[in-house]
Design an enzyme around this catalytic site. Structure first.
Site, mmCIF file in Angstrom:
data_model
loop_
_atom_site.group_PDB
_atom_site.id
_atom_site.type_symbol
_atom_site.label_atom_id
_atom_site.label_comp_id
_atom_site.label_asym_id
_atom_site.label_seq_id
_atom_site.Cartn_x
_atom_site.Cartn_y
_atom_site.Cartn_z
ATOM 1 N N HIS A 150 35.181 36.274 29.567
ATOM 2 C CA HIS A 150 34.286 37.422 29.400
ATOM 3 C C HIS A 150 33.507 37.370 28.085
ATOM 4 O O HIS A 150 32.467 37.989 27.967
ATOM 5 C CB HIS A 150 35.051 38.729 29.586
ATOM 6 C CG HIS A 150 35.318 38.997 31.031
ATOM 7 N ND1 HIS A 150 36.439 38.519 31.669
ATOM 8 C CD2 HIS A 150 34.572 39.584 31.982
ATOM 9 C CE1 HIS A 150 36.384 38.846 32.940
ATOM 10 N NE2 HIS A 150 35.258 39.495 33.164
ATOM 11 N N GLU A 200 35.564 38.208 46.370
ATOM 12 C CA GLU A 200 35.918 37.265 45.304
ATOM 13 C C GLU A 200 37.244 36.576 45.563
ATOM 14 O O GLU A 200 37.798 35.934 44.673
ATOM 15 C CB GLU A 200 35.874 37.944 43.929
ATOM 16 C CG GLU A 200 36.605 39.258 43.842
ATOM 17 C CD GLU A 200 36.391 39.981 42.516
ATOM 18 O OE1 GLU A 200 35.871 39.396 41.555
ATOM 19 O OE2 GLU A 200 36.775 41.157 42.453
ATOM 20 N N ASP A 235 35.454 34.736 40.149
ATOM 21 C CA ASP A 235 36.814 34.706 40.686
ATOM 22 C C ASP A 235 36.878 33.902 41.976
ATOM 23 O O ASP A 235 37.864 33.202 42.221
ATOM 24 C CB ASP A 235 37.333 36.130 40.913
ATOM 25 C CG ASP A 235 37.872 36.721 39.621
ATOM 26 O OD1 ASP A 235 38.578 35.998 38.903
ATOM 27 O OD2 ASP A 235 37.559 37.881 39.324
ATOM 28 N N CYS A 276 27.065 38.838 42.348
ATOM 29 C CA CYS A 276 27.089 39.386 40.985
ATOM 30 C C CYS A 276 27.879 38.502 40.029
ATOM 31 O O CYS A 276 28.021 38.836 38.856
ATOM 32 C CB CYS A 276 27.610 40.818 40.968
ATOM 33 S SG CYS A 276 29.321 40.954 41.469
#
Ligand code: PEP
Ligand code: MG
Length: 542
Positions: A188, A429, A453, A500
């Site tokens: 992240h 995901e 993911d 996304c």
């Protein structure tokens, strides 16, 4: 001058003073001292510095999130004056003749264990606060930089590694670039760098204890190098490159207001991914058509307790109101794995990425989920809000979610609280969700494919494991086939499907995605204008 090479996770070039951040989980060393009075004077200084930092945090929180959430920083200031706590530290220093850092860490451990074993819920929750103030005191004793950046100039952040809960506390206006010793390109922190349009290098073999705060650093994302204390000619060259990059950015502004349409008329929605209310500014600045992913879990990170329904409601309302008629897709809590908050007490897991995270927490700790859902349904009255659920593996989970949503609706109705049940979609995901996407499509309003993911679970590659970056092939045909399958299944059921995950921003795949008839790409705000340019140069029919 010293040059280091690392892996670039976002291009671009920046130059500025280094701000070295030391890990929170540092081991405190025990050393013998000669003079207790000098040591206690150091402690007093660190205590004052801590109180000043907490006062600034209090004032900032008052402005941004209000009295209720700010109060904790007042409590921390009071705790720093607690007689028993201070007496314990002083006793250890005097009787054992050891350093203040060690005495603080020991007292912090003892007191937090004592609080953790108490009957009363309120007192038990104070264990985390004791740990927090003790860590702050230790950091100040060691002279480490604070996460509160209000007193520093814009800087290059240099760290061993950064957790999402650390990055969430940083003032983005003060970040010029990231340089970390560890970290993976799918973490992240890397996502944050892309969102903010700042260069970031990971795997840089610097010894952070040897770098002084304020040392000038050039971070060159295109070349993958960080140069500490550069020579004059290198600095001049970097300045020129920064000017060129700014010019390129200025030219891209021409793309604002233009349609996302290919040469042969295929249109696609280009939305932005955000992690906090203040990120909406980046989305608007870059002309996003909407918010395709608001990672709501960031509201839960970098704090000591759950955000209240009211706090969440205000945050969601502000985002939808700021975006006006544009769609805002808010993803429910995706905590767990690398995104940890101590107060969730999730415990240590052998395989956190395959563990207790996201919707699994929400479906088992339903009060946490319901608080968020109430806030979302209430905020939906104020704009074009959609809800999205993460980490789904089966239709039964969606049915279970809908049951909980109905209970929340019932509660709001009974109390006469205004609400609206918005569009509800899911993230795709997990490979399981892909394989049953035909069934899922019948149940939900839309799909958003989380390729970060999905790639991790399909290729069996932990996205946090830096050793596996070489094996991580985001263009793997398995992933591309899965995306195509999901989009086709959505369309068969008359639903829309977007992407996304980070792959959505990969210009090498834009044509492929358009040919698959992907309806929406939600990407880092900094990528929107680049992608628009790419789409407008693309032809999808032969
Ligand atoms: C993803 O997994 O692709 C995604 C968008 O979610 P996150 O990166 O927050 O896990
Ligand atoms: Mg994900």
């Amino acid at each position: 001058m010293k040059e280091y090479h690392g892996k670039s996770v976002y291009k671009g070039i920046a130059m500025g003073p280094a701000l070295v951040l030391h890990s929170k989980d540092q081991q405190v060393k025990r050393t013998r001292i000669e003079d207790a009075e000098t040591e206690l004077a150091r402690l007093e200084q660190a205590k004052q510095a801590s109180k000043e930092q907490l006062q600034r945090l209090y004032e900032k929180a008052m402005k941004e999130v209000g009295e209720t959430s700010a109060a904790i920083f007042e409590v921390h200031q009071m705790m720093l004056e607690d007689e028993d706590y201070l007496e314990s530290i002083e006793n250890i220093v005097r009787t054992e003749m050891i350093n203040a850092e060690y005495a603080v860490a020991l007292t912090g451990d003892n007191f937090s264990q004592m609080f953790a074993s108490m009957e009363d819920d309120y007192m038990r929750a104070r264990a985390a606060d004791i740990k927090d103030i003790s860590e702050r005191l230790v950091r100040n004793l060691l002279g480490y930089a604070d996460m509160d950046f209000s007193q520093i100039p814009p800087s290059v952040i240099v760290a061993d590694d950064l957790t999402p809960s650390e990055t969430v506390q940083m003032d983005k206006k003060k970040m010029l670039a990231f340089v970390t010793v560890h970290g993976s390109s799918n973490s992240h922190t890397s996502i944050l760098a892309r969102m903010m349009n700042i260069p970031a290098l990971i795997g840089v073999p610097v010894s952070i204890d040897e770098i002084e705060n304020g040392t000038e650093v050039i971070v060159d994302g295109a070349e993958g190098k960080a140069i500490f204390d550069p020579d004059e000619d290198i600095r001049e060259k970097a300045k020129e490159q920064i000017r060129e990059a700014e010019e390129k950015q200025r030219l891209l502004q021409d793309m604002k207001g233009k349609e996302n349409v290919t040469l042969d008329g295929r249109k696609v929605n280009l939305y932005a991914n955000i992690g906090s209310v203040s990120d909406v500014g980046y989305a608007l600045e870059n002309d996003a058509g909407g918010i395709g992913l608001f990672r709501s879990e960031f509201l839960y990170l970098g704090r000591n307790d759950f955000p209240s329904e009211e706090e969440q409601f205000q945050a969601y309302k502000q985002v939808v109101q700021t975006m006006g008629e544009k769609k805002v897709i808010i993803r429910t809590l995706d905590i767990g794995a690398d995104k940890q908050a101590d107060y969730f007490n999730l415990g240590k897991e052998d395989n956190p990425a395959l563990g207790y995270r996201a919707i699994r927490i929400c479906l088992t700790q339903t009060e946490i989920f319901k608080t968020q859902l109430r806030a979302l349904l209430r905020a939906a009255v104020y704009g074009n809000l959609s809800i999205m659920y993460p980490m789904i593996i089966a239709p039964e989970e969606v049915k279970q979610i809908y049951g909980i949503v109905s209970e929340v609706e019932e509660e709001l109705k009974c109390k006469d609280i205004p609400y609206r049940l918005p569009e509800q979609g899911i993230m795709i995901e997990t490979p399981a969700a892909v394989m049953v996407s035909d069934e899922l499509a019948e149940l939900v309003d839309f799909f958003s494919i989380g390729t970060n993911d999905l790639t991790q679970y399909t290729l069996a590659i932990d996205r946090q494991n830096e050793k596996l970056d070489a094996f991580y092939n985001p263009h793997h045909r398995a992933i591309l086939r899965m995306i195509e399958m999901v989009v086709n299944n959505a369309h068969k059921a008359g639903k829309w499907a977007g992407i996304c995950g980070e792959l959505g921003a990969d210009p090498e795949l834009t044509e492929t995605f358009l040919k698959m008839s992907v309806d929406e790409l939600s990407v880092a705000p900094s990528m929107i204008l680049n992608l628009r340019e790419k789409i407008r140069e693309t032809r999808v029919t032969n």
